[in-house]
Write an enzyme that holds these catalytic residues in place. Sequence first.
Site, PDB file in Angstrom:
ATOM      1  N   ARG A 141      35.773  35.000  53.687  1.00  0.00           N
ATOM      2  CA  ARG A 141      34.899  35.145  52.514  1.00  0.00           C
ATOM      3  C   ARG A 141      33.922  33.984  52.425  1.00  0.00           C
ATOM      4  NH1 ARG A 141      37.440  35.668  46.495  1.00  0.00           N
ATOM      5  NH2 ARG A 141      38.667  33.904  47.232  1.00  0.00           N
ATOM      6  N   GLU A 169      49.358  37.589  37.126  1.00  0.00           N
ATOM      7  CA  GLU A 169      47.951  37.180  37.001  1.00  0.00           C
ATOM      8  C   GLU A 169      47.293  38.162  36.038  1.00  0.00           C
ATOM      9  OE1 GLU A 169      45.899  36.044  40.659  1.00  0.00           O
ATOM     10  OE2 GLU A 169      44.277  37.400  40.107  1.00  0.00           O
ATOM     11  N   ARG A 218      35.663  31.137  37.318  1.00  0.00           N
ATOM     12  CA  ARG A 218      36.733  31.547  36.396  1.00  0.00           C
ATOM     13  C   ARG A 218      36.316  32.731  35.533  1.00  0.00           C
ATOM     14  NH1 ARG A 218      41.145  29.782  38.804  1.00  0.00           N
ATOM     15  NH2 ARG A 218      41.037  27.556  39.265  1.00  0.00           N
ATOM     16  N   TYR A 229      46.314  35.212  52.633  1.00  0.00           N
ATOM     17  CA  TYR A 229      45.311  34.923  51.598  1.00  0.00           C
ATOM     18  C   TYR A 229      44.369  33.801  52.050  1.00  0.00           C
ATOM     19  CZ  TYR A 229      43.284  33.170  47.241  1.00  0.00           C
ATOM     20  OH  TYR A 229      42.407  32.734  46.275  1.00  0.00           O
TER      21      TYR A 229
HETATM   22  C1  3EB Z   1      43.900  31.049  41.044  1.00  0.00           C
HETATM   23  O1  3EB Z   1      43.481  30.736  39.939  1.00  0.00           O
HETATM   24  C2  3EB Z   1      44.738  32.290  41.098  1.00  0.00           C
HETATM   25  O2  3EB Z   1      40.653  34.346  45.495  1.00  0.00           O
HETATM   26  O3  3EB Z   1      39.249  35.627  44.424  1.00  0.00           O
HETATM   27  C3  3EB Z   1      42.480  34.297  40.879  1.00  0.00           C
HETATM   28  C4  3EB Z   1      41.249  34.947  40.851  1.00  0.00           C
HETATM   29  C5  3EB Z   1      43.003  33.875  42.079  1.00  0.00           C
HETATM   30  C6  3EB Z   1      40.524  35.162  42.020  1.00  0.00           C
HETATM   31  C7  3EB Z   1      40.269  34.923  44.470  1.00  0.00           C
HETATM   32  C8  3EB Z   1      42.277  34.099  43.245  1.00  0.00           C
HETATM   33  C9  3EB Z   1      41.054  34.727  43.238  1.00  0.00           C
HETATM   34  O4  3EB Z   1      43.681  30.385  42.063  1.00  0.00           O
HETATM   35  C10 3EB Z   1      44.336  33.206  42.161  1.00  0.00           C
END
Ligand code: 3EB
Length: 339
Positions: free
Chosen positions: A154, A327, A220, A147
């Site tokens: 990215r 999630e 978010r 990841y």
């Molecule tokens: C977090 O809040 C949980 O890497 O695009 C959530 C949504 C999460 C998107 C991303 C990762 C991603 O960090 C993980």
Amino acid sequence: MSLQLITQCTPPSTAAVSRETAAVLGGALLGRATAGMTAQWPEQRLATRVFGDSALLGERWLTTLPVSGGESEGIVWRRGGDVLYGVLELDEALFAGEKERTPLQAASEEAYLRIFRLLEAQELPHLWRVWNYLADINGESHGLERYRQFNIGRQDAFLEFSRGATGNVPAACALGLAGGPLSIAFMAGSTPAVAVENPRQVSAYNYPAEYGPRSPTFSRAALVYPPGREILFVSGTASIVGHRTVHPGDVAAQCRESLANIAAVIAEAGRLGRTGAYALGELSYRVYVRDPASQPLIAETLLPLLGPDADIVHVEADICRSDLLLEIEAVASHALEGG
Ligand code: 3EB
């Protein structure tokens, strides 16, 4: 209705498509047995378990705007008016053998560069929402969790296109599957998304270095504006407060914390948007479950919080931190006044 999401837990059929003579912009098909099925539109195929009787989840975005489409550097895309949906699969093995970048990092960077080139060519520069899936997301290779490799690639692509990797970045999710290529679906438009952050959480693009050499590039949530509508995309949301995972090992508590985060995000969205407040009960949810054995408890925990009529689909996937057990992402939409 310029743009509308239809969710069906049945195999693809034409039934939902004929509605209002709308065309399919694109969508997703999730389930164990999706190989061999064909779609006439860009469709993200995810080979994973969908919980429930049908074991299949079909999602389609419908549009009543004039549709065109094509293929660009492996991206299958369609646009309806000024909204574009595309899907790209990349085999990271094709990027092996570089000295400076891991194969997954290189594939991730290349995928986003291709997306940005397409959006520039189509003059729809604003990336609204991205759905990212990769094999073995918590596995480690080349001394770094996969990841975290994805995050480097990215972010590099965003920086190469001078897009900035903080602030106005798309809503997203990033999940792990058992296998398969890097799979990315995205929606973009001619107007900028309004990025929404969560006051309970450090913005992901500001995460400290303990979570990897580069921060994740997502907001978010995002409010986006196809003609006549406001769509709220809530990114993958987990049991994180500040920047730390809370309730490790406690799936019910992680479930409640994730929903508290979503409640905070939609409150922010209501403040920043043009159509008033969003309620938890009006969103459509996709819940990613790490351990299939925990799915009944997750469903039971969500029920009193979201009500019996809530639109919830549970899907098996790995979450991007190994201590996260689930999630939750969500989407909702309101009409714009006069729209
Ligand atoms: C977090 O809040 C949980 O890497 O695009 C959530 C949504 C999460 C998107 C991303 C990762 C991603 O960090 C993980």
